[in-house]
Motif scaffolding. Structure first.
Motif, PDB file in Angstrom:
ATOM      1  N   GLU A  15     -25.562  22.663 -17.639  1.00  0.00           N
ATOM      2  CA  GLU A  15     -26.910  22.408 -17.126  1.00  0.00           C
ATOM      3  C   GLU A  15     -27.493  21.102 -17.669  1.00  0.00           C
ATOM      4  OE1 GLU A  15     -29.291  25.783 -18.012  1.00  0.00           O
ATOM      5  OE2 GLU A  15     -28.264  27.100 -16.607  1.00  0.00           O
ATOM      6  N   CYS A  16     -26.872  20.536 -18.678  1.00  0.00           N
ATOM      7  CA  CYS A  16     -27.370  19.289 -19.270  1.00  0.00           C
ATOM      8  C   CYS A  16     -26.192  18.426 -19.698  1.00  0.00           C
ATOM      9  CB  CYS A  16     -28.272  19.597 -20.469  1.00  0.00           C
ATOM     10  SG  CYS A  16     -28.891  18.127 -21.326  1.00  0.00           S
ATOM     11  N   VAL A  17     -26.164  17.185 -19.179  1.00  0.00           N
ATOM     12  CA  VAL A  17     -25.125  16.228 -19.565  1.00  0.00           C
ATOM     13  C   VAL A  17     -25.850  14.987 -20.098  1.00  0.00           C
ATOM     14  CG1 VAL A  17     -23.187  14.825 -18.815  1.00  0.00           C
ATOM     15  CG2 VAL A  17     -23.554  17.089 -17.798  1.00  0.00           C
ATOM     16  N   PHE A  22     -29.208   6.643 -23.416  1.00  0.00           N
ATOM     17  CA  PHE A  22     -29.625   6.325 -22.045  1.00  0.00           C
ATOM     18  C   PHE A  22     -30.519   7.417 -21.450  1.00  0.00           C
ATOM     19  CE2 PHE A  22     -28.859   6.023 -17.403  1.00  0.00           C
ATOM     20  CZ  PHE A  22     -29.309   4.726 -17.212  1.00  0.00           C
ATOM     21  N   GLY A  23     -30.082   8.663 -21.505  1.00  0.00           N
ATOM     22  CA  GLY A  23     -30.861   9.773 -20.958  1.00  0.00           C
ATOM     23  C   GLY A  23     -29.960  10.943 -20.615  1.00  0.00           C
ATOM     24  N   PHE A  50     -33.515  13.778 -14.112  1.00  0.00           N
ATOM     25  CA  PHE A  50     -33.127  12.868 -15.197  1.00  0.00           C
ATOM     26  C   PHE A  50     -34.266  12.761 -16.196  1.00  0.00           C
ATOM     27  CE2 PHE A  50     -32.836   8.651 -17.161  1.00  0.00           C
ATOM     28  CZ  PHE A  50     -31.531   8.684 -17.636  1.00  0.00           C
ATOM     29  N   ASN A  51     -33.924  12.859 -17.490  1.00  0.00           N
ATOM     30  CA  ASN A  51     -34.918  12.774 -18.560  1.00  0.00           C
ATOM     31  C   ASN A  51     -34.466  11.714 -19.557  1.00  0.00           C
ATOM     32  OD1 ASN A  51     -36.670  13.118 -20.734  1.00  0.00           O
ATOM     33  ND2 ASN A  51     -36.780  15.330 -20.483  1.00  0.00           N
ATOM     34  N   GLU A  52     -35.200  10.583 -19.567  1.00  0.00           N
ATOM     35  CA  GLU A  52     -34.812   9.486 -20.463  1.00  0.00           C
ATOM     36  C   GLU A  52     -35.181   9.762 -21.919  1.00  0.00           C
ATOM     37  OE1 GLU A  52     -37.074   5.855 -20.062  1.00  0.00           O
ATOM     38  OE2 GLU A  52     -38.533   6.890 -18.810  1.00  0.00           O
ATOM     39  N   GLN A  53     -35.938  10.834 -22.179  1.00  0.00           N
ATOM     40  CA  GLN A  53     -36.329  11.154 -23.563  1.00  0.00           C
ATOM     41  C   GLN A  53     -35.194  11.820 -24.333  1.00  0.00           C
ATOM     42  OE1 GLN A  53     -39.256  10.082 -24.662  1.00  0.00           O
ATOM     43  NE2 GLN A  53     -39.717   9.288 -22.611  1.00  0.00           N
ATOM     44  N   ILE A  54     -34.247  12.416 -23.616  1.00  0.00           N
ATOM     45  CA  ILE A  54     -33.125  13.097 -24.280  1.00  0.00           C
ATOM     46  C   ILE A  54     -31.955  12.122 -24.362  1.00  0.00           C
ATOM     47  CG2 ILE A  54     -31.592  15.096 -24.231  1.00  0.00           C
ATOM     48  CD1 ILE A  54     -33.621  16.510 -22.472  1.00  0.00           C
TER      49      ILE A  54
END
Length: 311
Positions: A15-17, A22-23, A50-54
């Motif tokens: 669920e998260c890559v 970068f994000g 897309f989440n640039e904070q992670i």
């Protein structure tokens, strides 16, 4: 390095890559939907964001690249870092970064990342083989409104008449009772006709829907054949070619793939009762991934890897 290829492979299973520095590409399951305006049906799918904070490196992407390319983990980390530096350079120059089958990233006027997801692929493996389709509109005749319109246009009136012989009143009363009973029976018949009509219409709609699902799910266009060297049909890594509601279609697909040079076979039904067909099965994960990339590139871009121990 085609970074989007590795990200795409991982989105099927996670669920998260995270792309370090970068994000992160995130997925969220969306239920099947219906568009009542154009009568379109959409299967359940994974929505990509897309989440640039992670940006912290969790090692998932680098470990996967290291396994596929057979390089040390540290080398894979350096390759990702170099690629990210190039991506950021393109973004600062105002260019759009395109990740195939994932989405596009660009800087907005405020210097923030804007992500536009792609809907070419459905990363929800449980819905593999299901696609969007449109259904015909089901028209139902409304007899009640037609009857009311006729009654308003042609009102029925009764004119009383005087009779010398009161015996006519008796016959009139009998006739009125007969008409009342007849009206009740006709009304019941009328209602039954409407219910029967609606049931037939609903059944036709259901059959049309099943037919559309069957066509949308199981119509596969033949593509040029390729030849793979497969020595074994055992192992827990299976490259899935399709899933079929009707087992006869499953058998046809197996025969088609075998005719094209694949060692295809049936690998059982999934949790939705769809019969699954595999191009081949492998003992090793790296061999399976290598074959999967080849098949997606030359034969079927929707093929995916199933990791499962068969009975």
């Amino acid at each position: 390095m085609q970074l989007e290829t590795f990200i795409s492979d991982l989105l099927y299973r996670y669920e998260c890559v995270i792309v370090p520095d970068f994000g992160a590409f995130l997925t969220e399951r969306q239920s099947a939907t219906v568009n009542e305006t154009n009568h379109s049906f959409y299967p359940p799918r994974k929505i990509i964001a897309f989440n640039e904070q992670i940006q912290n490196n969790d090692g998932l992407l680098a470990r996967y690249i290291a396994d596929v390319e057979k390089i040390p983990f540290e080398v894979a980390v350096k390759k990702i870092k170099k690629h990210v530096k190039t991506l950021k350079s393109y973004l600062t120059q105002g260019e759009t970064i395109t990740f195939n089958d994932i989405g596009e990233i660009i800087f907005n006027s405020e210097g923030k990342i804007v992500f536009e997801p792609s809907y070419n692929l459905n990363y929800l493996t449980d819905a593999f083989g299901l696609s969007q389709f449109e259904s015909q509109v089901v028209n139902r005749e409304v007899y009640k409104e037609t009857a009311e319109a006729i009654e308003e246009a042609i009102p029925i009136t009764f004119t009383p008449e005087k009779r010398k012989n009161k015996g006519y009143l008796k016959y009139a009363a009998v006739a009125l009772i007969a008409l009342t009973l007849g009206g009740v029976m006709a009304s019941k018949y009328y209602v039954n006709q409407i219910e029967t009509h609606n049931m037939v219409a609903q059944e036709d709609a259901k059959q049309q829907l099943d037919t559309k699902i069957q066509e949308a799910t199981f119509s596969l266009n033949p593509l040029p054949a390729i030849t793979l060297s497969v020595t074994k049909q055992t192992g827990n890594y299976h490259i899935v070619a399709g899933a079929f509601r009707i087992e006869e279609n499953c058998d046809k697909k197996v025969a088609q793939l075998k005719a094209e040079g694949f060692s295809a076979r049936k690998i059982g039904a999934n949790r939705y009762g769809l019969h699954q067909v595999a191009y081949a099965s492998y003992e090793g994960r790296l061999d399976a991934l290598k074959a999967l990339r080849n098949i997606k590139k030359t034969h079927n871009k929707d093929a995916w890897l199933l990791v499962q121990k068969l009975d």
